[in-house]
Scaffold this active site. Structure first.
Site, PDB file in Angstrom:
ATOM      1  N   TYR A  41     -13.870   9.078   7.921  1.00  0.00           N
ATOM      2  CA  TYR A  41     -12.999   9.358   6.779  1.00  0.00           C
ATOM      3  C   TYR A  41     -13.565  10.437   5.858  1.00  0.00           C
ATOM      4  O   TYR A  41     -12.844  10.934   4.980  1.00  0.00           O
ATOM      5  CB  TYR A  41     -12.757   8.085   5.954  1.00  0.00           C
ATOM      6  CG  TYR A  41     -12.192   6.916   6.708  1.00  0.00           C
ATOM      7  CD1 TYR A  41     -11.600   7.065   7.965  1.00  0.00           C
ATOM      8  CD2 TYR A  41     -12.266   5.628   6.169  1.00  0.00           C
ATOM      9  CE1 TYR A  41     -11.098   5.971   8.657  1.00  0.00           C
ATOM     10  CE2 TYR A  41     -11.759   4.536   6.849  1.00  0.00           C
ATOM     11  CZ  TYR A  41     -11.184   4.710   8.095  1.00  0.00           C
ATOM     12  OH  TYR A  41     -10.699   3.619   8.769  1.00  0.00           O
ATOM     13  N   SER A 129     -14.398  -2.328  16.494  1.00  0.00           N
ATOM     14  CA  SER A 129     -13.049  -1.931  16.112  1.00  0.00           C
ATOM     15  C   SER A 129     -12.345  -1.356  17.333  1.00  0.00           C
ATOM     16  O   SER A 129     -12.954  -0.623  18.128  1.00  0.00           O
ATOM     17  CB  SER A 129     -13.102  -0.886  14.995  1.00  0.00           C
ATOM     18  OG  SER A 129     -11.805  -0.561  14.527  1.00  0.00           O
ATOM     19  N   GLN A 151     -11.791  -4.983  14.109  1.00  0.00           N
ATOM     20  CA  GLN A 151     -10.763  -4.340  13.294  1.00  0.00           C
ATOM     21  C   GLN A 151      -9.783  -3.626  14.214  1.00  0.00           C
ATOM     22  O   GLN A 151     -10.162  -2.733  14.982  1.00  0.00           O
ATOM     23  CB  GLN A 151     -11.389  -3.348  12.311  1.00  0.00           C
ATOM     24  CG  GLN A 151     -10.383  -2.809  11.315  1.00  0.00           C
ATOM     25  CD  GLN A 151     -10.996  -1.887  10.282  1.00  0.00           C
ATOM     26  OE1 GLN A 151     -10.522  -0.770  10.084  1.00  0.00           O
ATOM     27  NE2 GLN A 151     -12.054  -2.355   9.612  1.00  0.00           N
ATOM     28  N   LYS A 221      -4.423   0.617   2.398  1.00  0.00           N
ATOM     29  CA  LYS A 221      -4.785   1.743   1.542  1.00  0.00           C
ATOM     30  C   LYS A 221      -3.912   1.707   0.292  1.00  0.00           C
ATOM     31  O   LYS A 221      -2.709   1.435   0.365  1.00  0.00           O
ATOM     32  CB  LYS A 221      -4.572   3.064   2.278  1.00  0.00           C
ATOM     33  CG  LYS A 221      -4.835   4.291   1.400  1.00  0.00           C
ATOM     34  CD  LYS A 221      -4.369   5.567   2.075  1.00  0.00           C
ATOM     35  CE  LYS A 221      -4.447   6.753   1.112  1.00  0.00           C
ATOM     36  NZ  LYS A 221      -3.891   7.992   1.696  1.00  0.00           N
ATOM     37  N   ASN A 231      -0.570  -5.165  -4.373  1.00  0.00           N
ATOM     38  CA  ASN A 231      -1.105  -5.703  -3.121  1.00  0.00           C
ATOM     39  C   ASN A 231      -1.919  -6.970  -3.370  1.00  0.00           C
ATOM     40  O   ASN A 231      -1.848  -7.929  -2.589  1.00  0.00           O
ATOM     41  CB  ASN A 231      -1.970  -4.655  -2.419  1.00  0.00           C
ATOM     42  CG  ASN A 231      -1.162  -3.539  -1.790  1.00  0.00           C
ATOM     43  OD1 ASN A 231       0.050  -3.660  -1.621  1.00  0.00           O
ATOM     44  ND2 ASN A 231      -1.822  -2.456  -1.440  1.00  0.00           N
TER      45      ASN A 231
END
Length: 266
Positions: A41, A129, A151, A221, A231
């Site tokens: 990221y 993941s 994940q 996100k 959220n």
């Protein structure tokens, strides 16, 4: 008992440093205790800045990052994890994932490096993941450290699927859902919207409550305070058995992230 907090802040695509740091600090101050990032990221420095900016003590934050597929060689796992620690500004990482079992991934070499980081106390937990049941079973035969999380992409358009979920649960591996809204597509599904209307809630909150009903952790996100706090309120939404069944039976099955070379396409 679950290792991974059920609601976290995802930071994929949050590549504006100031915004990312503010989002992390806002989420922690709003009650989140799980922050998810990755070498891929390119925002670990901003995530670390956000943790430092928050009033929440570091020991209360469950911080997860992931090793880039190109860094999964034995030496590169060690070197890149040290770089992640420096960028994040922390002494330990709570959960370190193998991001994708592709590119430089070699089960024996990669996982031996993860074991060494775990034994040294550099990382508190090992995660994987985008692993299939077969890859999980293979990793379990190699690792001395337990695998605490897998994940994977999970949302109402790509729901609980077997044997992946049962394999994880048989081995006490938490399932962590990335892309819990399918990058927005799940929010437009008629069933999701109908359940949201019935509860005077939002489609995003329904998606998160549905994941919680399956004991799946989620890392949506979010950037602005209103979105982050909305959220968080999903934890109070109780779906009925009928709601859950309707969401489970959505007949569309769409995988948003399906890169070339993914383990399920081999």
């Amino acid at each position: 008992m679950s290792t991974v907090p059920r609601l976290g802040l995802g930071t994929s695509g949050n590549d504006d440093p100031a915004q990312c740091a503010d989002s992390v600090a806002t989420a922690l101050d709003a009650g989140y205790r799980h922050i998810d990032t990755a070498q891929m990221y390119d925002n670990e420095t901003a995530v670390g800045d956000g943790i430092a900016k928050s009033d929440v003590p570091r020991e209360e934050v469950f911080l997860a990052t992931k090793v880039h597929p190109s860094n999964l060689g034995f030496d590169d796992v060690h070197a890149s994890t040290e770089s992640s620690l420096d960028r994040l500004g922390v002494d330990t990482i709570d959960l370190l994932y193998v991001h994708w079992p592709t590119q430089a991934y070699d089960p024996d070499a990669t996982l031996r490096a993860f074991d060494e980081l775990y034994e040294a106390g550099t990382i508190d937990h090992v995660g994987v993941s985008n692993f299939t049941p077969e890859l999980i079973e293979e990793a379990l035969t190699i690792l001395d450290a337990p695998i605490v999380a897998n994940q994977v992409e999970v949302h109402p358009l790509l729901g609980p699927r077997e044997p992946l979920f049962s394999t994880c649960r048989d081995h006490d591996i938490d399932i962590v859902a990335y892309a819990p809204f399918c990058r927005g597509e799940a929010l437009n599904d008629p069933t999701v919207q109908a359940v949201a209307d019935a509860h005077d809630s939002s489609p995003a909150q329904v998606c998160l409550a549905w994941l919680a009903s399956h004991d799946v952790a989620a890392i949506p996100k979010a950037t602005g305070r209103a979105h982050i706090e909305a959220n968080a309120r999903a934890t109070a939404l109780q779906l009925t058995d009928d709601d859950i069944d309707r969401l489970d039976r959505i007949d569309r099955r769409y995988r948003r992230f399906d890169p070339d070379g993914s383990p399920w396409s081999e």
